[in-house]
Design an enzyme around this catalytic site. Sequence first.
Site, PDB file in Angstrom:
ATOM      1  N   SER A 141       5.171  14.733   1.489  1.00  0.00           N
ATOM      2  CA  SER A 141       4.674  16.159   0.850  1.00  0.00           C
ATOM      3  C   SER A 141       4.168  16.128  -0.678  1.00  0.00           C
ATOM      4  CB  SER A 141       5.591  17.295   0.694  1.00  0.00           C
ATOM      5  OG  SER A 141       6.976  16.767   0.402  1.00  0.00           O
ATOM      6  N   ARG A 142       2.951  16.213  -1.474  1.00  0.00           N
ATOM      7  CA  ARG A 142       2.969  15.477  -2.361  1.00  0.00           C
ATOM      8  C   ARG A 142       3.006  16.718  -3.614  1.00  0.00           C
ATOM      9  NH1 ARG A 142       1.541   9.973  -3.050  1.00  0.00           N
ATOM     10  NH2 ARG A 142       2.242   8.946  -1.252  1.00  0.00           N
ATOM     11  N   ASP A 190      -0.577   5.251 -10.481  1.00  0.00           N
ATOM     12  CA  ASP A 190      -0.759   5.077  -9.179  1.00  0.00           C
ATOM     13  C   ASP A 190      -2.302   3.647  -9.110  1.00  0.00           C
ATOM     14  OD1 ASP A 190      -1.058   5.166  -5.960  1.00  0.00           O
ATOM     15  OD2 ASP A 190      -2.825   6.584  -6.312  1.00  0.00           O
ATOM     16  N   HIS A 192      -3.706  -1.195  -7.548  1.00  0.00           N
ATOM     17  CA  HIS A 192      -2.720  -0.005  -6.755  1.00  0.00           C
ATOM     18  C   HIS A 192      -1.174  -0.298  -7.907  1.00  0.00           C
ATOM     19  CE1 HIS A 192      -0.522   1.783  -3.709  1.00  0.00           C
ATOM     20  NE2 HIS A 192      -0.840   3.071  -4.194  1.00  0.00           N
ATOM     21  N   LYS A 232      -8.307   6.562  -4.295  1.00  0.00           N
ATOM     22  CA  LYS A 232      -8.550   5.173  -3.161  1.00  0.00           C
ATOM     23  C   LYS A 232      -9.912   5.353  -2.587  1.00  0.00           C
ATOM     24  CE  LYS A 232      -4.208   6.614  -2.863  1.00  0.00           C
ATOM     25  NZ  LYS A 232      -3.191   4.903  -3.952  1.00  0.00           N
ATOM     26  N   ARG A 242       9.474  -2.549  -0.842  1.00  0.00           N
ATOM     27  CA  ARG A 242      10.063  -2.134  -0.323  1.00  0.00           C
ATOM     28  C   ARG A 242      11.228  -3.294  -0.102  1.00  0.00           C
ATOM     29  NH1 ARG A 242      12.154   3.627   0.565  1.00  0.00           N
ATOM     30  NH2 ARG A 242      10.348   3.924  -1.271  1.00  0.00           N
ATOM     31  N   ARG A 293      -2.932   9.360   4.929  1.00  0.00           N
ATOM     32  CA  ARG A 293      -3.799   8.804   4.763  1.00  0.00           C
ATOM     33  C   ARG A 293      -3.803   7.868   6.553  1.00  0.00           C
ATOM     34  NH1 ARG A 293      -3.682   4.605   2.679  1.00  0.00           N
ATOM     35  NH2 ARG A 293      -1.066   4.579   1.705  1.00  0.00           N
ATOM     36  N   LYS A 351       5.979   3.795  -8.311  1.00  0.00           N
ATOM     37  CA  LYS A 351       5.164   4.195  -8.918  1.00  0.00           C
ATOM     38  C   LYS A 351       4.997   4.650  -9.527  1.00  0.00           C
ATOM     39  CE  LYS A 351       1.927   2.729  -6.561  1.00  0.00           C
ATOM     40  NZ  LYS A 351       2.316   3.541  -5.037  1.00  0.00           N
ATOM     41  N   THR A 352       4.863   6.196  -9.054  1.00  0.00           N
ATOM     42  CA  THR A 352       5.355   7.058 -10.073  1.00  0.00           C
ATOM     43  C   THR A 352       6.981   7.759 -10.804  1.00  0.00           C
ATOM     44  OG1 THR A 352       3.394   8.799  -8.489  1.00  0.00           O
ATOM     45  CG2 THR A 352       5.214   9.617 -10.363  1.00  0.00           C
ATOM     46  N   CYS A 398       6.532   3.632  -2.849  1.00  0.00           N
ATOM     47  CA  CYS A 398       7.679   2.266  -3.281  1.00  0.00           C
ATOM     48  C   CYS A 398       7.617   3.090  -4.491  1.00  0.00           C
ATOM     49  CB  CYS A 398       7.235   1.154  -2.142  1.00  0.00           C
ATOM     50  SG  CYS A 398       7.130   0.613  -0.885  1.00  0.00           S
ATOM     51  N   TYR A 458      -6.438  16.045   3.808  1.00  0.00           N
ATOM     52  CA  TYR A 458      -5.630  15.585   3.039  1.00  0.00           C
ATOM     53  C   TYR A 458      -5.305  14.006   1.938  1.00  0.00           C
ATOM     54  CZ  TYR A 458      -0.695  14.392   2.382  1.00  0.00           C
ATOM     55  OH  TYR A 458       0.840  14.447   1.495  1.00  0.00           O
ATOM     56  N   ASN A 509      16.121   0.808 -14.207  1.00  0.00           N
ATOM     57  CA  ASN A 509      15.388  -0.249 -13.894  1.00  0.00           C
ATOM     58  C   ASN A 509      14.982  -0.387 -15.800  1.00  0.00           C
ATOM     59  OD1 ASN A 509      15.539   0.133 -11.148  1.00  0.00           O
ATOM     60  ND2 ASN A 509      13.712   1.701 -10.712  1.00  0.00           N
ATOM     61  N   SER A 522       2.409   1.856  -1.374  1.00  0.00           N
ATOM     62  CA  SER A 522       2.717   3.105  -1.816  1.00  0.00           C
ATOM     63  C   SER A 522       4.312   3.756  -0.641  1.00  0.00           C
ATOM     64  CB  SER A 522       1.601   4.209  -0.448  1.00  0.00           C
ATOM     65  OG  SER A 522       0.102   3.850   0.058  1.00  0.00           O
TER      66      SER A 522
HETATM   67  P1  GTP Z   1       2.763   6.523  -3.489  1.00  0.00           P
HETATM   68  O1  GTP Z   1       2.049   8.154  -4.806  1.00  0.00           O
HETATM   69  O2  GTP Z   1       2.253   6.626  -2.979  1.00  0.00           O
HETATM   70  O3  GTP Z   1       1.251   5.717  -4.366  1.00  0.00           O
HETATM   71  O4  GTP Z   1       3.607   6.504  -4.116  1.00  0.00           O
HETATM   72  P2  GTP Z   1       4.477   5.815  -5.800  1.00  0.00           P
HETATM   73  O5  GTP Z   1       4.692   4.803  -5.638  1.00  0.00           O
HETATM   74  O6  GTP Z   1       3.589   6.342  -6.259  1.00  0.00           O
HETATM   75  O7  GTP Z   1       6.092   6.033  -5.049  1.00  0.00           O
HETATM   76  P3  GTP Z   1       7.121   7.073  -5.577  1.00  0.00           P
HETATM   77  O8  GTP Z   1       7.451   7.140  -7.432  1.00  0.00           O
HETATM   78  O9  GTP Z   1       6.400   8.243  -5.688  1.00  0.00           O
HETATM   79  O10 GTP Z   1       8.606   7.116  -5.603  1.00  0.00           O
HETATM   80  C1  GTP Z   1       9.015   7.204  -3.663  1.00  0.00           C
HETATM   81  C2  GTP Z   1      10.058   7.121  -2.500  1.00  0.00           C
HETATM   82  O11 GTP Z   1      10.492   5.708  -3.850  1.00  0.00           O
HETATM   83  C3  GTP Z   1      11.012   8.553  -2.746  1.00  0.00           C
HETATM   84  O12 GTP Z   1      11.797   8.824  -2.112  1.00  0.00           O
HETATM   85  C4  GTP Z   1      11.359   7.850  -4.190  1.00  0.00           C
HETATM   86  O13 GTP Z   1      12.558   8.395  -4.407  1.00  0.00           O
HETATM   87  C5  GTP Z   1      11.825   6.200  -4.047  1.00  0.00           C
HETATM   88  N1  GTP Z   1      12.580   5.660  -5.199  1.00  0.00           N
HETATM   89  C6  GTP Z   1      11.090   5.246  -6.372  1.00  0.00           C
HETATM   90  N2  GTP Z   1      12.279   5.011  -7.122  1.00  0.00           N
HETATM   91  C7  GTP Z   1      12.974   4.400  -7.017  1.00  0.00           C
HETATM   92  C8  GTP Z   1      14.446   3.569  -7.154  1.00  0.00           C
HETATM   93  O14 GTP Z   1      14.595   2.758  -8.053  1.00  0.00           O
HETATM   94  N3  GTP Z   1      15.462   2.803  -6.155  1.00  0.00           N
HETATM   95  C9  GTP Z   1      15.100   3.832  -5.020  1.00  0.00           C
HETATM   96  N4  GTP Z   1      16.504   2.922  -4.219  1.00  0.00           N
HETATM   97  N5  GTP Z   1      14.460   3.946  -4.984  1.00  0.00           N
HETATM   98  C10 GTP Z   1      12.973   4.550  -5.378  1.00  0.00           C
HETATM   99  C1  SPV Z   2      -0.425   6.505  -1.559  1.00  0.00           C
HETATM  100  O1  SPV Z   2      -0.603   5.949  -0.125  1.00  0.00           O
HETATM  101  O2  SPV Z   2      -0.982   4.850  -1.907  1.00  0.00           O
HETATM  102  C2  SPV Z   2      -0.781   7.268  -2.281  1.00  0.00           C
HETATM  103  C3  SPV Z   2      -1.386   9.089  -2.020  1.00  0.00           C
HETATM  104  O3  SPV Z   2      -1.130   7.279  -3.536  1.00  0.00           O
HETATM  105  S1  SPV Z   2      -3.068   9.337  -1.291  1.00  0.00           S
HETATM  106  O4  SPV Z   2      -3.439   9.719  -2.059  1.00  0.00           O
HETATM  107  O5  SPV Z   2      -2.726  10.331  -0.124  1.00  0.00           O
HETATM  108  O6  SPV Z   2      -3.598   7.771  -0.736  1.00  0.00           O
HETATM  109 MN    MN Z   3      -1.286   5.246  -4.098  1.00  0.00          MN
END
Ligand code: GTP
Ligand code: SPV
Ligand code: MN
Length: 591
Positions: A375-376, A284, A235, A215, A407, A78, A261-262, A259, A206, A503, A257
């Site tokens: 990368s996604r 998300d 979010h 978003k 974070r 983004r 969620k997934t 941090c 992208y 967690n 982002s």
């Molecule tokens: P967006 O799709 O960008 O909104 O992100 P998201 O919040 O869904 O993030 P996601 O779950 O993909 O996590 C992104 C990064 O955080 C990855 O590099 C994970 O390895 C790291 N991560 C996720 N959960 C943990 C955790 O419990 N501990 C640590 N140390 N890292 C974590």
């Molecule tokens: C984020 O950045 O919070 C995402 C990825 O979930 S994007 O759809 O590219 O914004």
């Molecule tokens: Mn997001």
Amino acid sequence: MSNKTLGQRNTNNPAVIAFVEEQTKLCQPDKIFWCDGSEAEKDALTAEAVAKGVLIKLNQEKLPGCYYHRSNSNDVARVEQFTFICSETREEAGPTNNWAPPKEMYDKLKGMFAGSMKGRTMYVIPYLMGPLGSPLTKVGIELTDSIYVVLSMRVMARIGDAAYKQLSDSNDFNRGIHSMLDVNPERRFICHFPQDNAILSVGSAYGGNVLLGKKCLALRIGSSLGRKEGWMAEHMLILGVEAPNGEKTYVAAAFPSACGKTNFAMLIPPAHYKGWKIWTVGDDICWMKPGPDGRLYAINPEAGYFGVVPGTNSKSNPNAVKTISRDTIYTNVALTPDLDVWWEGKDGPVPAECLDWRGNKWTPESKEKAAHPNSRFAVPMTNNPVLAPEASDPKGVPISAIIFGGRRATTMPLIFETFDWIHGVYVGATMGSEMTAAAVGGAGQVRRDPMAMLPFCGYDMGDYFRHWLRMRKIVQNPPRIFHVNWFRKDDQGNFIWPGFGENMRVLKWIVDRCHGRIGAEESQLGWVPRLQDFDLAGLSGFGPEQFARAQAIKADEWKQEVVSQEELFISLHSTLPKELGYQRELLISRL
Ligand code: GTP
Ligand code: SPV
Ligand code: MN
């Protein structure tokens, strides 16, 4: 449906037809392709994308239904500096958003769209954000000249005839127009017009810049609609916790982002949590509305996951590994000679050689990363082995807890519960987090990211906080509000808390608190776990001493934190609800 009818106009809605006609005159595409969301259409467009080199067909024995995409190397995340909220006045957009007068921006972008699709096809994508028939669901029409956007949108949203069905003969739909132009960062703009329910996006191909349902509609326009209509666009992930006795508790969590969620939405509890199960509702975005019983009900408006690939493995997120083993579009990971994908932190051996996300030769000696940190994967949520059946329930799920989390290498403890809703809003509003690769620029720096919505709130942030405070008056039975930090580090720079599946232990405490099953200790920040209530069983190298370290509230760190929070409040001073100023005073006096 036979091939002959693919791409033909498939609606009689006059407003949709007029919208497409008007934009056709402007953009001058060679062809118009009306998407219907069918499998035949998917097959035909996928074959075309492969023929054009937009997608590479991956090794179908290893990765059935999976394809590979490389975005332009200047277009990998983004772009907050080119994202605008073009409300009537600058004040409506507020100090945290870029603003331009709507007329000026319309004129400028019309100039860019003019003739932009010559020699190209304009795809018409009707889509739903939300399950068909939900009172929260919104209809959008996205026009785009990117076949990658079409194929990604059909993963991320419910596209095709369902959208026309929900729309019927109404003209109430989001108008989105996207052109890649020449994918030039100098001509890249992501612009929102809340008063017109419209989005214009140029110069990118992208993710969050171009999948306009995500978003742009579900958060920026959605937050603005939510304020007017009495609901919330956030979010947040949504998950269900099932206890051995069948009790189900739903929580929503806002982490910025990249941090977690997934990962949190798909977690698998440690082995001794027999009979406990986590179900994913969304990973998300969360839309919440008060229900007839006085609780807050949430839906996931999306139909797929656009998730961070690096770090995904069978230890960190086994459910994601299964989810992305088929029907997945991978963007900007590395490509191995046998047409498999690779990324930093993947299971198994590091390939002796592969092509990196730019398409250059990569070996383990290379200094750069093989996969881009942002990368996604794009994958239908129905691939998720722990998808909650309620994920498509039009009435949504009742939320018992809202969790905020950033974070933070220092300062923030692993877990605390806020004293009440207003205190919770304060804690969300002052959230800080280190920036990540999900947006261009500044990675690693701590910035204030209120409710993880800094890049996504479509109107003035002070008014957004006021909307949160007002919701308390409409929701008789509000969720409790918590704050977590998985990312605190020790003096050696290692994460103190093991994270991921562990967690669950934090989540279990949250669930027990929601049901009033356990007490807690009062701290300066809020309610914190008594040692006897926090499950440390079977955690190697993490006992009471480490727990105390993870929970420590350090005076020097908090002095800095409070000062840094003040900077945000000063920048928002003209509309900041005064309740939040009082909360800050209370915190300072407790400290
Ligand atoms: P967006 O799709 O960008 O909104 O992100 P998201 O919040 O869904 O993030 P996601 O779950 O993909 O996590 C992104 C990064 O955080 C990855 O590099 C994970 O390895 C790291 N991560 C996720 N959960 C943990 C955790 O419990 N501990 C640590 N140390 N890292 C974590
Ligand atoms: C984020 O950045 O919070 C995402 C990825 O979930 S994007 O759809 O590219 O914004
Ligand atoms: Mn997001």
